[in-house]
Design a protein around this motif. Structure first.
Motif, PDB file in Angstrom:
ATOM      1  N   ALA A  41       0.834  -1.204   0.000  1.00  0.00           N
ATOM      2  CA  ALA A  41       0.000   0.000   0.000  1.00  0.00           C
ATOM      3  C   ALA A  41       0.868   1.255   0.000  1.00  0.00           C
ATOM      4  CB  ALA A  41      -0.927  -0.004   1.212  1.00  0.00           C
ATOM      5  N   SER A  42       1.930   1.246   0.808  1.00  0.00           N
ATOM      6  CA  SER A  42       2.842   2.402   0.845  1.00  0.00           C
ATOM      7  C   SER A  42       3.507   2.615  -0.503  1.00  0.00           C
ATOM      8  CB  SER A  42       3.906   2.191   1.924  1.00  0.00           C
ATOM      9  OG  SER A  42       3.317   2.100   3.207  1.00  0.00           O
ATOM     10  N   ALA A  43       3.915   1.517  -1.135  1.00  0.00           N
ATOM     11  CA  ALA A  43       4.544   1.626  -2.449  1.00  0.00           C
ATOM     12  C   ALA A  43       3.556   2.180  -3.479  1.00  0.00           C
ATOM     13  CB  ALA A  43       5.061   0.256  -2.895  1.00  0.00           C
ATOM     14  N   ALA A  44       2.305   1.752  -3.383  1.00  0.00           N
ATOM     15  CA  ALA A  44       1.281   2.247  -4.314  1.00  0.00           C
ATOM     16  C   ALA A  44       1.061   3.740  -4.131  1.00  0.00           C
ATOM     17  CB  ALA A  44      -0.026   1.486  -4.101  1.00  0.00           C
ATOM     18  N   ILE A  45       0.984   4.170  -2.868  1.00  0.00           N
ATOM     19  CA  ILE A  45       0.816   5.597  -2.594  1.00  0.00           C
ATOM     20  C   ILE A  45       2.022   6.377  -3.122  1.00  0.00           C
ATOM     21  CG2 ILE A  45       0.679   7.321  -0.747  1.00  0.00           C
ATOM     22  CD1 ILE A  45      -0.889   5.207   0.879  1.00  0.00           C
ATOM     23  N   GLY A  46       3.210   5.805  -2.956  1.00  0.00           N
ATOM     24  CA  GLY A  46       4.425   6.467  -3.438  1.00  0.00           C
ATOM     25  C   GLY A  46       4.457   6.655  -4.937  1.00  0.00           C
ATOM     26  N   LYS A  47       3.783   5.771  -5.674  1.00  0.00           N
ATOM     27  CA  LYS A  47       3.753   5.908  -7.135  1.00  0.00           C
ATOM     28  C   LYS A  47       3.074   7.199  -7.580  1.00  0.00           C
ATOM     29  CE  LYS A  47       3.694   0.936  -8.167  1.00  0.00           C
ATOM     30  NZ  LYS A  47       2.889  -0.186  -8.749  1.00  0.00           N
ATOM     31  N   GLY A  48       2.236   7.747  -6.706  1.00  0.00           N
ATOM     32  CA  GLY A  48       1.516   8.963  -7.063  1.00  0.00           C
ATOM     33  C   GLY A  48       2.232  10.240  -6.681  1.00  0.00           C
ATOM     34  N   ALA A  49       3.493  10.145  -6.277  1.00  0.00           N
ATOM     35  CA  ALA A  49       4.211  11.322  -5.780  1.00  0.00           C
ATOM     36  C   ALA A  49       4.193  12.467  -6.780  1.00  0.00           C
ATOM     37  CB  ALA A  49       5.650  10.943  -5.429  1.00  0.00           C
ATOM     38  N   ASP A  50       4.427  12.171  -8.056  1.00  0.00           N
ATOM     39  CA  ASP A  50       4.469  13.235  -9.060  1.00  0.00           C
ATOM     40  C   ASP A  50       3.102  13.884  -9.231  1.00  0.00           C
ATOM     41  OD1 ASP A  50       6.203  14.582 -11.050  1.00  0.00           O
ATOM     42  OD2 ASP A  50       4.724  13.822 -12.470  1.00  0.00           O
ATOM     43  N   VAL A  51       2.046  13.076  -9.133  1.00  0.00           N
ATOM     44  CA  VAL A  51       0.685  13.611  -9.252  1.00  0.00           C
ATOM     45  C   VAL A  51       0.377  14.535  -8.080  1.00  0.00           C
ATOM     46  CG1 VAL A  51      -1.767  13.041  -9.392  1.00  0.00           C
ATOM     47  CG2 VAL A  51      -0.083  11.582 -10.533  1.00  0.00           C
ATOM     48  N   TYR A  52       0.762  14.115  -6.860  1.00  0.00           N
ATOM     49  CA  TYR A  52       0.499  14.953  -5.686  1.00  0.00           C
ATOM     50  C   TYR A  52       1.201  16.311  -5.810  1.00  0.00           C
ATOM     51  CZ  TYR A  52      -0.166  10.180  -3.874  1.00  0.00           C
ATOM     52  OH  TYR A  52      -0.525   8.864  -3.714  1.00  0.00           O
ATOM     53  N   LEU A  53       2.461  16.275  -6.214  1.00  0.00           N
ATOM     54  CA  LEU A  53       3.221  17.514  -6.340  1.00  0.00           C
ATOM     55  C   LEU A  53       2.599  18.429  -7.391  1.00  0.00           C
ATOM     56  CD1 LEU A  53       6.858  16.081  -6.194  1.00  0.00           C
ATOM     57  CD2 LEU A  53       5.732  17.471  -4.444  1.00  0.00           C
ATOM     58  N   VAL A  82       6.204  23.239 -20.481  1.00  0.00           N
ATOM     59  CA  VAL A  82       6.538  22.918 -21.873  1.00  0.00           C
ATOM     60  C   VAL A  82       8.015  22.566 -21.986  1.00  0.00           C
ATOM     61  CG1 VAL A  82       6.711  23.841 -24.211  1.00  0.00           C
ATOM     62  CG2 VAL A  82       4.678  24.333 -22.833  1.00  0.00           C
ATOM     63  N   ALA A  83       8.866  23.316 -21.275  1.00  0.00           N
ATOM     64  CA  ALA A  83      10.309  23.092 -21.357  1.00  0.00           C
ATOM     65  C   ALA A  83      10.707  21.739 -20.758  1.00  0.00           C
ATOM     66  CB  ALA A  83      11.049  24.222 -20.644  1.00  0.00           C
ATOM     67  N   VAL A  84      10.211  21.441 -19.563  1.00  0.00           N
ATOM     68  CA  VAL A  84      10.630  20.194 -18.920  1.00  0.00           C
ATOM     69  C   VAL A  84      10.079  18.974 -19.643  1.00  0.00           C
ATOM     70  CG1 VAL A  84      10.877  21.299 -16.669  1.00  0.00           C
ATOM     71  CG2 VAL A  84       8.716  20.190 -17.258  1.00  0.00           C
ATOM     72  N   SER A  85       8.897  19.122 -20.262  1.00  0.00           N
ATOM     73  CA  SER A  85       8.341  17.985 -20.995  1.00  0.00           C
ATOM     74  C   SER A  85       9.189  17.649 -22.211  1.00  0.00           C
ATOM     75  CB  SER A  85       6.902  18.277 -21.423  1.00  0.00           C
ATOM     76  OG  SER A  85       6.855  19.277 -22.417  1.00  0.00           O
ATOM     77  N   ALA A  86       9.827  18.667 -22.786  1.00  0.00           N
ATOM     78  CA  ALA A  86      10.694  18.432 -23.953  1.00  0.00           C
ATOM     79  C   ALA A  86      11.905  17.588 -23.574  1.00  0.00           C
ATOM     80  CB  ALA A  86      11.152  19.765 -24.537  1.00  0.00           C
ATOM     81  N   PHE A  87      12.282  17.616 -22.297  1.00  0.00           N
ATOM     82  CA  PHE A  87      13.425  16.840 -21.826  1.00  0.00           C
ATOM     83  C   PHE A  87      12.988  15.604 -21.039  1.00  0.00           C
ATOM     84  CE2 PHE A  87      15.053  21.147 -22.405  1.00  0.00           C
ATOM     85  CZ  PHE A  87      16.224  20.914 -23.120  1.00  0.00           C
ATOM     86  N   ASP A  88      11.700  15.265 -21.154  1.00  0.00           N
ATOM     87  CA  ASP A  88      11.163  14.064 -20.520  1.00  0.00           C
ATOM     88  C   ASP A  88      11.380  14.076 -19.012  1.00  0.00           C
ATOM     89  OD1 ASP A  88       9.748  11.696 -20.628  1.00  0.00           O
ATOM     90  OD2 ASP A  88      11.523  10.444 -20.890  1.00  0.00           O
ATOM     91  N   ILE A  89      11.179  15.248 -18.390  1.00  0.00           N
ATOM     92  CA  ILE A  89      11.316  15.412 -16.946  1.00  0.00           C
ATOM     93  C   ILE A  89       9.922  15.397 -16.320  1.00  0.00           C
ATOM     94  CG2 ILE A  89      12.103  16.962 -15.107  1.00  0.00           C
ATOM     95  CD1 ILE A  89      14.155  18.078 -17.071  1.00  0.00           C
ATOM     96  N   ALA A  90       9.811  14.774 -15.170  1.00  0.00           N
ATOM     97  CA  ALA A  90       8.518  14.710 -14.474  1.00  0.00           C
ATOM     98  C   ALA A  90       8.008  16.117 -14.180  1.00  0.00           C
ATOM     99  CB  ALA A  90       8.658  13.921 -13.183  1.00  0.00           C
TER     100      ALA A  90
END
Length: 420
Positions: free
Chosen positions: A53-65, A238-246
């Motif tokens: 469960a903790s690992a699953a919650i951790g997968k959403g870190a980028d979404v939370y931020l 737009v800039a970070v997406s061009a470099f495949d950054i979260a």
């Protein structure tokens, strides 16, 4: 020790009840409560280990931020009067035509979704649109529906237009040129069909006139800083997406810095802004991640991957059409965030042709326009209008969604499959 078959059944029952609670909101309890309760019950019964469960919650870190950054930007802009300032200019540009104001809102929604994401349209644009409708003395619902629907209809123009895009492709996006070649025309078809369908559905509400001119208001220093923060955030994304950054961390930093500058410059406490943010969205997302992890443990992915491989082996275009359509409707049964996570895992296991993956992305992005809880963006939109004293029930939204989503989905999938 629960037998494996009984455990799988229990997982499915709990996930279905929790998802139904998120969608229907029995007793008008918050959506987050049902998702969190379902996740906790899975852990308490031993159906999902605390570690998993903790690992699953951790997968959403980028979404939370990402959500934290956007919500801070929105609340700061709202409290500094930016939305009222934008509303005055929108009303004056409409020159007394409710239909023109609707078209203007729709066009701005396309731009905001494209460059800031569909969640930004729900969180940032919706309050401004409500303010514009109020100042224009126009019925706000058609304008607000435009915000909700364009947040999904324009969400595959660019990779950053919807965080679900990053989820579906497992964080490895196609090059921008390949993306535009695949999705530009389907996006135009989806946006155009949504505009025409919604315009027809709401034609009676849009037939009147509204205020022709409103005295301009000065934008405060805090409002100007908030506007600058939103623009900088768009450029950064737009800039970070061009470099495949979260996208999550840059968005969060932009929101925190903008809020801090406004508070320090205005010598004010950040407490009102923090109180105004809808923090309940974060546990809602976390709960959904745990529910998805539980479903994955039942062997669901292996079954779906085998079915997808078999369909693609018979006919790639037919597999694309069928899988994209099914995912579009499934996204409304369980929200497109968990549906997208399941689809992403299935794609990684099945490795289908690119056309099938693209069709799945169209389905998970556009399909949620059918129902009020189909996507996280629509839930955020609902939260935003509730804060303004409005509410839209499940059946009211479904009536609009049933008229607008299917034609947009058919056209978008048809165009993408025709491109090959």
């Amino acid at each position: 020790m629960i037998a494996p078959a009984a455990a799988r059944t229990a997982i499915w029952v709990i996930c279905l009840i929790a998802t139904a609670g998120v969608i229907v909101r029995p007793f008008r309890l918050p959506e987050a409560l049902w998702a969190v309760a379902g996740a906790l019950l899975l852990v308490i019964l031993g159906l999902v280990s605390p570690g998993l469960a903790s690992a699953a919650i951790g997968k959403g870190a980028d979404v939370y931020l990402f959500l934290i950054g956007m919500m801070l930007l929105s609340e700061t802009a709202r409290q500094e009067g930016l939305f009222d300032w934008v509303a005055v200019h929108a009303v004056n540009a409409a020159r007394g035509s409710t239909a023109r104001l609707f078209a203007l809102v729709f066009g701005v929604g396309v731009v905001v979704t494209t460059f800031l994401s569909n969640d930004a349209t729900a969180v940032v644009l919706t309050p401004a649109v409500y303010a514009a409708a109020r100042k224009a003395r126009a019925d706000p619902l058609p304008m607000l529906f435009a915000c909700a629907l364009i947040a999904n209809a324009a969400s595959f123009v660019l990779p950053i237009s919807n965080p679900a895009n990053l989820v579906l492709y497992g964080g490895h996006m196609p090059p921008l040129g390949a993306w535009l070649a695949s999705f530009t025309l389907p996006s135009v078809a989806a946006i155009g069909a949504t505009f025409v369908a919604l315009r027809l559905v709401e034609r009676d509400r849009l037939s009147g006139v509204c205020e022709r001119s409103i005295e301009p208001v000065a934008l405060s220093n805090g409002g100007a800083i908030a506007l600058g923060g939103i623009i900088v955030t768009a450029v950064v994304l737009v800039a970070v997406s061009a470099f495949d950054i979260a996208l999550g961390l840059p968005t969060c930093v932009a929101g925190v810095v903008t809020t801090a500058i406004v508070c320090v410059g205005g010598r004010q406490s950040p407490a009102p802004i923090l109180r105004g943010v809808s923090w309940s969205v974060l546990p809602l997302v976390a709960g959904l991640f745990v529910l998805v992890e539980a479903l994955v443990s039942t062997g669901l992915i292996d079954t779906l991957a085998a079915a997808l491989r078999s369909a693609a082996a018979h006919s790639v275009p037919a597999a694309a059409a069928l899988s994209g359509t099914l995912l579009a409707f499934v996204s409304n049964l369980m929200n497109n965030l968990p549906a997208g996570l399941i689809a992403s895992t299935t794609i990684a296991a099945a490795v289908p042709p690119r056309l099938v993956t693209d069709a799945l992305l169209i389905g998970v992005d556009l399909g949620p326009n059918l129902s009020i809880t189909g996507s996280l963006a629509t839930i955020l939109w609902l939260t935003a209008i509730r804060r303004e004293g409005l509410d839209v029930g499940f059946w009211r939204f479904l009536k609009v969604g049933a008229a607008t989503m299917p034609p947009a989905l058919i056209l978008a999938l048809g165009v993408r499959i025709a491109l090959g």
